[in-house]
Design a protein around this motif. Structure first.
Motif, PDB file in Angstrom:
ATOM      1  N   PHE A 134       0.509  -1.169  -0.025  1.00  0.00           N
ATOM      2  CA  PHE A 134       0.098  -0.160  -0.245  1.00  0.00           C
ATOM      3  C   PHE A 134       1.012   1.243   0.263  1.00  0.00           C
ATOM      4  O   PHE A 134       0.978   2.330  -0.840  1.00  0.00           O
ATOM      5  N   ASN A 135       2.318   1.309   0.693  1.00  0.00           N
ATOM      6  CA  ASN A 135       2.913   2.628   0.862  1.00  0.00           C
ATOM      7  C   ASN A 135       4.036   2.654  -0.561  1.00  0.00           C
ATOM      8  O   ASN A 135       4.011   3.953  -0.707  1.00  0.00           O
ATOM      9  N   GLY A 136       3.868   1.423  -0.643  1.00  0.00           N
ATOM     10  CA  GLY A 136       4.613   2.029  -1.988  1.00  0.00           C
ATOM     11  C   GLY A 136       3.848   2.198  -4.025  1.00  0.00           C
ATOM     12  O   GLY A 136       4.206   1.911  -4.558  1.00  0.00           O
ATOM     13  N   GLY A 137       2.509   2.059  -3.199  1.00  0.00           N
ATOM     14  CA  GLY A 137       1.869   2.684  -4.325  1.00  0.00           C
ATOM     15  C   GLY A 137       0.480   1.718  -4.961  1.00  0.00           C
ATOM     16  O   GLY A 137      -0.041   1.693  -5.945  1.00  0.00           O
ATOM     17  N   ASN A 138       1.075   0.513  -4.099  1.00  0.00           N
ATOM     18  CA  ASN A 138      -0.955  -0.772  -4.386  1.00  0.00           C
ATOM     19  C   ASN A 138      -2.122   0.169  -3.645  1.00  0.00           C
ATOM     20  O   ASN A 138      -1.584  -0.371  -2.555  1.00  0.00           O
TER      21      ASN A 138
END
Length: 207
Positions: A134-138
């Motif tokens: 999530f924090n990686g943009g997903n």
């Protein structure tokens, strides 16, 4: 994005305690109706938890959901649970049959106690990986776990309201994922019946 772009998730899975992790295209995750049949015919928890059938998406519904994802990460663990070969081959019988020999029943009971306790660690790790994705943009990354939810002693299935919605996750087989076939395709084959320590596998969907 490509598989290589998610190498950081594979490394994090190993750092957190997994024994193997691999990102694959989402279309290499196999969903089959017969998997859920095993829930109906062989699981003592069927219908008793909000994260299990029939309270979760059907295989048909999940196929559509899976089609909206690009990648998935398979995460393999090694449980500390173990039992002698003859007990493992009839693990449910020795665990549930009141007439089972006491020594074998005790061995099977300890096996499941250790297995279920470790499943809590698997959940924690998968939630950490979901957060990392999530924090990686997903933003639609979602974890699935191996085995039914054990957060509560008794699920609030009667009310239909989960007491831990931020932590409870659906078992992959509950929506029809054939993990054995998926793992074999990915070169991470699972052993059946269990030999030595079980190697449960979970999956993270990545958008």
């Amino acid at each position: 994005m490509s598989v290589e772009d998610y190498a950081y998730l594979e490394k994090k899975a190993l750092y957190l305690g997994a024994v193997d992790a691999k990102v694959i295209p989402a279309d290499q995750v196999f969903v089959e109706d017969r998997v859920v049949l095993k829930c109906r015919a062989g699981c003592v928890g069927y219908g008793k938890k909000l994260t299990c059938p029939p309270h979760v998406p059907t295989p048909a519904e999940f196929r559509k959901i899976l089609g909206e994802y690009s990648y998935a990460m398979l995460v393999k663990f090694r449980s500390p649970a173990s039992a002698s070969d003859d007990v493992v081959k009839s693990i449910y019988k020795y665990w549930l049959d009141p007439a089972a020999p006491k020594d074998k029943k005790a061995e099977a009971t300890k096996f499941w106690a250790d297995y279920f306790e470790y499943s809590k660690d698997i959940l924690t790790i998968m939630l950490e990986l979901e957060k990392a994705a999530f924090n990686g943009g997903n933003s639609f990354a979602i974890a699935f776990v191996n085995g039914s939810c054990r957060l509560c002693e008794k699920c609030s299935v009667e009310t239909g309201i989960c007491l831990h919605p931020n932590r409870a996750r659906i078992p992959e087989h509950a929506v029809g994922i054939n993990m054995k076939k998926t793992a074999e395709k990915a070169g991470m084959g699972l052993k059946f019946p269990v030999q030595g320590h079980p190697e449960p596998m979970a999956i993270l969907l990545i958008d």
